[in-house]
Write an enzyme that holds these catalytic residues in place. Sequence first.
Site, PDB file in Angstrom:
ATOM      1  N   HIS A  66      -1.975   1.245  -9.409  1.00 38.94           N
ATOM      2  CA  HIS A  66      -2.563   0.223  -8.514  1.00 38.94           C
ATOM      3  C   HIS A  66      -3.229  -0.896  -9.336  1.00 38.94           C
ATOM      4  O   HIS A  66      -4.427  -1.175  -9.191  1.00 38.94           O
ATOM      5  CB  HIS A  66      -3.588   0.878  -7.565  1.00 38.94           C
ATOM      6  CG  HIS A  66      -3.835   0.070  -6.339  1.00 38.94           C
ATOM      7  ND1 HIS A  66      -4.047   0.629  -5.105  1.00 38.94           N
ATOM      8  CD2 HIS A  66      -3.902  -1.273  -6.134  1.00 38.94           C
ATOM      9  CE1 HIS A  66      -4.255  -0.323  -4.204  1.00 38.94           C
ATOM     10  NE2 HIS A  66      -4.168  -1.498  -4.813  1.00 38.94           N
ATOM     11  N   ARG A 104       0.853  -1.184   0.000  1.00 35.40           N
ATOM     12  CA  ARG A 104       0.000   0.000   0.000  1.00 35.40           C
ATOM     13  C   ARG A 104       0.895   1.241   0.000  1.00 35.40           C
ATOM     14  O   ARG A 104       2.012   1.208   0.511  1.00 35.40           O
ATOM     15  CB  ARG A 104      -0.896   0.024   1.247  1.00 35.40           C
ATOM     16  CG  ARG A 104      -2.012  -1.015   1.232  1.00 35.40           C
ATOM     17  CD  ARG A 104      -3.129  -0.648   0.257  1.00 35.40           C
ATOM     18  NE  ARG A 104      -4.248  -1.577   0.324  1.00 35.40           N
ATOM     19  CZ  ARG A 104      -4.484  -2.540  -0.581  1.00 35.40           C
ATOM     20  NH1 ARG A 104      -3.679  -2.700  -1.613  1.00 35.40           N
ATOM     21  NH2 ARG A 104      -5.540  -3.312  -0.471  1.00 35.40           N
TER      22      ARG A 104
END
Length: 308
Positions: free
Chosen positions: A271, A223
């Site tokens: 992402h 993340r």
Amino acid sequence: MALLYKSDPDRGRRWQALFAEHAPDIEFRQWPDIGDPEDIRYLLAWQPPEDIATLLPNLEVLFATSAGIDQFDPGVLPDGLPVVRMLDPAIEQGMIEYATFATLWRHRHMSDYVRQQHDRHWQAHMLVPAGRRRIGVLGLGQLGGAIACHLKGYGFQISGWARTPRNLPGITTHAGVETLDAFLSECDILICVLPLTRDTRGVLDHALFERLPQGASLINMGRGDHLVEADLARALDSGQLSGAVLDVLAEEPPAPDHPFWHDPRILMTPHVAAMTQPDTAFPVLLENLRRHQRGDAMIGQVDRQRGY
Ligand code: NAP
């Protein structure tokens, strides 16, 4: 009995068709058309509604559409509500593909060659044999473990780090903060596949970069908040790190004036390392729904105290 879906609407249509075909006893509803909230027993979401506790009084399980659950605010979730993360085999496959690509990109000097082509500059860089390249994987769970085992097949030296001891054939494993220094000192390419928790937020910082061999590479596919971005810039400027591949950023998308957009030492992707695919995720979800209905343990239930 109904399941409420609150995520990407396009994929929602596919989820709906799968429920209609294979589990017609569970009514599929798609946010924001929730109908009578009292019917809703299950929520399948990337991000639950903020008023989840009052909006869905009969909710029994929150299923994440993702492998990570750090986007959930524990403060708004009812106490004791089971949270189950997504163990779609397509996520594992996607993460393996991305880690392989990013590792080879760094291992084979691809960012240098892209820059050189742009500059019409023809220059070879010394090829390091895979057996001499040391790859370290931070996080040896479902995804990190699969990545480590796959990369082993290329002949790299692979080591990994987790909270508790793990046993993976052919892979040197380390456990706990007291082993982090020894682990880091042997990572030419460091891949972060940790979950984001209060213990791992900001783990990729100046102190960590200083413990890597000089000129190491970073791949962050965990993340964005694992990384202290200013510390990465500093490590690249000093030559402590030679390059980075980032699939995740603290702010997605990064602001238009974010310095990483134009930094040739950094390859950024939006992402996309892995994406949940309804066709492969549906059987996993349905198995858990049936387990829950029978009163059996669900696969991938998160330890809410631990945060992953
Ligand atoms: P997992 O199965 O829960 O594994 C987590 C691993 O991290 C475990 O090995 C765990 O150690 C280790 N860990 C957790 N906290 C730690 C700590 N404080 N110190 C050391 N090790 C620690 O999770 P997963 O399924 O592999 O997924 C990992 C993460 O990948 C997700 O949470 C998500 O953030 C990220 N992800 C990213 C994408 C993308 O598209 N970029 C897609 C999917 C997932 P133990 O083994 O000792 O418990």
